[in-house]
Write a protein that holds these residues in place. Structure first.
Motif, PDB file in Angstrom:
ATOM      1  N   THR A 149       0.827  -1.206   0.000  1.00  0.00           N
ATOM      2  CA  THR A 149       0.000   0.000   0.000  1.00  0.00           C
ATOM      3  C   THR A 149       0.864   1.260   0.000  1.00  0.00           C
ATOM      4  OG1 THR A 149      -1.741  -1.167   1.212  1.00  0.00           O
ATOM      5  CG2 THR A 149      -1.822   1.232   1.216  1.00  0.00           C
ATOM      6  N   ASN A 150       1.930   1.267   0.821  1.00  0.00           N
ATOM      7  CA  ASN A 150       2.824   2.420   0.857  1.00  0.00           C
ATOM      8  C   ASN A 150       3.499   2.641  -0.491  1.00  0.00           C
ATOM      9  OD1 ASN A 150       2.251   2.891   3.549  1.00  0.00           O
ATOM     10  ND2 ASN A 150       3.977   1.684   4.307  1.00  0.00           N
ATOM     11  N   ALA A 151       3.899   1.548  -1.143  1.00  0.00           N
ATOM     12  CA  ALA A 151       4.530   1.671  -2.460  1.00  0.00           C
ATOM     13  C   ALA A 151       3.550   2.251  -3.482  1.00  0.00           C
ATOM     14  CB  ALA A 151       5.044   0.310  -2.928  1.00  0.00           C
ATOM     15  N   ARG A 152       2.309   1.792  -3.434  1.00  0.00           N
ATOM     16  CA  ARG A 152       1.297   2.308  -4.370  1.00  0.00           C
ATOM     17  C   ARG A 152       1.002   3.773  -4.100  1.00  0.00           C
ATOM     18  NH1 ARG A 152      -3.043  -2.764  -4.509  1.00  0.00           N
ATOM     19  NH2 ARG A 152      -1.688  -4.207  -5.671  1.00  0.00           N
ATOM     20  N   VAL A 153       0.931   4.145  -2.808  1.00  0.00           N
ATOM     21  CA  VAL A 153       0.694   5.551  -2.462  1.00  0.00           C
ATOM     22  C   VAL A 153       1.845   6.417  -2.944  1.00  0.00           C
ATOM     23  CG1 VAL A 153       0.495   7.160  -0.532  1.00  0.00           C
ATOM     24  CG2 VAL A 153      -0.811   5.040  -0.512  1.00  0.00           C
ATOM     25  N   LEU A 154       3.087   5.912  -2.826  1.00  0.00           N
ATOM     26  CA  LEU A 154       4.259   6.652  -3.286  1.00  0.00           C
ATOM     27  C   LEU A 154       4.198   6.895  -4.786  1.00  0.00           C
ATOM     28  CD1 LEU A 154       7.032   7.912  -2.781  1.00  0.00           C
ATOM     29  CD2 LEU A 154       8.033   5.620  -3.033  1.00  0.00           C
ATOM     30  N   TRP A 155       3.875   5.828  -5.540  1.00  0.00           N
ATOM     31  CA  TRP A 155       3.767   5.971  -6.990  1.00  0.00           C
ATOM     32  C   TRP A 155       2.633   6.920  -7.368  1.00  0.00           C
ATOM     33  CZ3 TRP A 155       7.169   5.120 -10.554  1.00  0.00           C
ATOM     34  CH2 TRP A 155       8.160   4.148 -10.348  1.00  0.00           C
ATOM     35  N   LEU A 156       1.514   6.833  -6.670  1.00  0.00           N
ATOM     36  CA  LEU A 156       0.390   7.722  -6.938  1.00  0.00           C
ATOM     37  C   LEU A 156       0.764   9.175  -6.656  1.00  0.00           C
ATOM     38  CD1 LEU A 156      -2.586   8.074  -7.697  1.00  0.00           C
ATOM     39  CD2 LEU A 156      -3.179   7.677  -5.294  1.00  0.00           C
ATOM     40  N   SER A 157       1.513   9.387  -5.571  1.00  0.00           N
ATOM     41  CA  SER A 157       1.943  10.747  -5.242  1.00  0.00           C
ATOM     42  C   SER A 157       2.881  11.292  -6.307  1.00  0.00           C
ATOM     43  CB  SER A 157       2.640  10.757  -3.877  1.00  0.00           C
ATOM     44  OG  SER A 157       1.775  10.294  -2.858  1.00  0.00           O
ATOM     45  N   MET A 158       3.812  10.440  -6.778  1.00  0.00           N
ATOM     46  CA  MET A 158       4.746  10.876  -7.824  1.00  0.00           C
ATOM     47  C   MET A 158       3.999  11.176  -9.119  1.00  0.00           C
ATOM     48  SD  MET A 158       7.939   8.273  -7.107  1.00  0.00           S
ATOM     49  CE  MET A 158       8.895   8.953  -8.470  1.00  0.00           C
ATOM     50  N   SER A 175       0.843  12.082  -9.363  1.00  0.00           N
ATOM     51  CA  SER A 175       0.067  13.309  -9.143  1.00  0.00           C
ATOM     52  C   SER A 175       0.964  14.540  -9.255  1.00  0.00           C
ATOM     53  CB  SER A 175      -0.598  13.268  -7.762  1.00  0.00           C
ATOM     54  OG  SER A 175      -1.465  12.165  -7.652  1.00  0.00           O
ATOM     55  N   LEU A 176       2.153  14.443  -8.669  1.00  0.00           N
ATOM     56  CA  LEU A 176       3.103  15.548  -8.757  1.00  0.00           C
ATOM     57  C   LEU A 176       3.507  15.795 -10.205  1.00  0.00           C
ATOM     58  CD1 LEU A 176       4.862  17.633  -7.325  1.00  0.00           C
ATOM     59  CD2 LEU A 176       6.612  15.852  -7.040  1.00  0.00           C
ATOM     60  N   GLY A 177       3.755  14.707 -10.956  1.00  0.00           N
ATOM     61  CA  GLY A 177       4.117  14.849 -12.367  1.00  0.00           C
ATOM     62  C   GLY A 177       3.010  15.496 -13.178  1.00  0.00           C
ATOM     63  N   VAL A 178       1.768  15.077 -12.906  1.00  0.00           N
ATOM     64  CA  VAL A 178       0.624  15.671 -13.616  1.00  0.00           C
ATOM     65  C   VAL A 178       0.509  17.150 -13.292  1.00  0.00           C
ATOM     66  CG1 VAL A 178      -1.885  15.667 -13.787  1.00  0.00           C
ATOM     67  CG2 VAL A 178      -0.641  13.514 -13.818  1.00  0.00           C
ATOM     68  N   SER A 229       1.038  22.699 -15.011  1.00  0.00           N
ATOM     69  CA  SER A 229       1.585  24.033 -14.754  1.00  0.00           C
ATOM     70  C   SER A 229       2.409  24.524 -15.939  1.00  0.00           C
ATOM     71  CB  SER A 229       2.442  24.011 -13.491  1.00  0.00           C
ATOM     72  OG  SER A 229       1.672  23.624 -12.362  1.00  0.00           O
ATOM     73  N   VAL A 230       3.230  23.658 -16.497  1.00  0.00           N
ATOM     74  CA  VAL A 230       4.032  24.026 -17.668  1.00  0.00           C
ATOM     75  C   VAL A 230       3.140  24.378 -18.852  1.00  0.00           C
ATOM     76  CG1 VAL A 230       5.702  23.167 -19.355  1.00  0.00           C
ATOM     77  CG2 VAL A 230       6.037  22.703 -16.920  1.00  0.00           C
ATOM     78  N   MET A 231       2.096  23.560 -19.077  1.00  0.00           N
ATOM     79  CA  MET A 231       1.174  23.825 -20.179  1.00  0.00           C
ATOM     80  C   MET A 231       0.449  25.153 -19.979  1.00  0.00           C
ATOM     81  SD  MET A 231      -0.442  20.016 -20.757  1.00  0.00           S
ATOM     82  CE  MET A 231      -1.610  20.617 -21.987  1.00  0.00           C
ATOM     83  N   GLN A 232       0.041  25.449 -18.748  1.00  0.00           N
ATOM     84  CA  GLN A 232      -0.605  26.725 -18.471  1.00  0.00           C
ATOM     85  C   GLN A 232       0.348  27.898 -18.711  1.00  0.00           C
ATOM     86  OE1 GLN A 232      -2.033  26.293 -14.450  1.00  0.00           O
ATOM     87  NE2 GLN A 232      -4.048  25.533 -15.115  1.00  0.00           N
TER      88      GLN A 232
END
Length: 210
Positions: free
Chosen positions: A174-183, A185-188, A193-196
Motif C-alpha cells: 500500500t505504501n509503495a502504491r501511495v508513493l507511486w500515486l503521489s509521484m 500526481s506531482l508529475g501531472v 503548470s508548464v502547459m498553463q
C-alpha cells in the motif's frame, strides 16, 4: 515438594486461562428476530457448544432454530424447535464461524434469553476421560494440561506472527502504491503548470503584452 506442586498447579491454571477457548455469552433474542455470534477459529480445532433457552414464565417452553455456518457458508449444524442442545464439530478451515439463533414461529412475540457456552480446543477436551486413559491425576494432570496449554499458545503465536507478516506485506504494498500515486500526481501537476505557463505566454505575445 508440596510448594513446587502448588507453583506448578498455579502456573498451569494461568496458562490454562490464557490458552483456553471457553466463551460463555448471554443473548437476548427479540420477537421475530435473529441473533448471531461469530467466533474466529483456527483449522483442525475441536469445538463444542452448549446452548439453553430461558424464559421468565415456567409454564412456557419457548424454542429456537439454530444454524452454525463455516467461513465459506457451509451449514455445520442446524436444528429447529430446540430449548437445550449441544453442537460439536472439528473445523476444516480457519475463519469466522457463525452461530445464529432465531425465535421459532410458534413463539413469536416472546423475548428470549439464551446462554451459549463455546468450548474451543483444549477447553473442549474431556480431561476426566484423558486422566483415566493416561492414569494420571493431581499435579501430573495439571502438568499435562500445562503442556497442552503451552502448545496451544505457541500455535496461536505462530498464527499471530503469520497475520502480522501478512499485514506488514499489505502495508508495504500500500505504501509503495501511495508513493507511486503521489509521484504521478506531482508529475501531472507539473505538466499542467508548464502547459498553463506556455499557453499564457503565447496569449500575452498574441496580445502584444510582452
Amino acid at each position: 515438594m508440596a510448594r513446587g506442586g502448588a507453583w506448578a498447579a498455579a502456573a498451569a491454571a494461568v496458562l490454562w486461562w490464557m490458552a483456553t477457548g471457553a466463551r460463555a455469552v448471554w443473548l437476548e433474542i427479540a420477537p421475530s428476530g435473529t441473533k448471531c455470534v461469530a467466533e474466529e477459529i483456527r483449522s483442525n480445532v475441536v469445538v463444542i457448544g452448549d446452548y439453553a433457552v430461558l424464559y421468565e414464565h415456567q409454564q412456557v417452553h419457548p424454542t429456537v432454530s439454530v444454524k452454525i455456518t463455516s467461513p465459506f457458508g457451509d451449514t455445520i449444524h442446524k436444528k429447529d424447535k430446540v430449548t437445550v442442545d449441544q453442537f460439536a464439530f472439528t473445523t476444516s478451515e480457519a475463519g469466522n464461524y457463525l452461530a445464529c439463533f432465531t425465535v421459532d414461529g410458534d413463539n413469536k412475540g416472546l423475548v428470549m434469553k439464551l446462554n451459549l457456552d463455546w468450548k474451543i480446543g483444549i477447553a473442549a477436551k474431556d480431561w476426566d476421560a484423558i486422566a483415566k486413559k493416561e492414569k494420571i491425576e493431581g499435579v501430573a494432570l495439571e502438568l499435562f494440561k500445562l503442556d497442552e496449554s503451552v502448545q496451544t499458545i505457541y500455535e496461536n503465536l505462530l498464527v499471530l506472527r503469520t497475520k502480522e507478516s501478512d499485514m506488514r506485506d499489505v502495508s508495504e504494498v500500500t505504501n509503495a502504491r501511495v508513493l507511486w500515486l503521489s509521484m504521478m500526481s506531482l508529475g501531472v501537476c507539473i505538466c499542467v503548470s508548464v502547459m498553463q505557463l506556455v499557453h499564457l505566454k503565447r496569449y500575452f505575445r498574441k496580445k502584444k503584452l510582452i
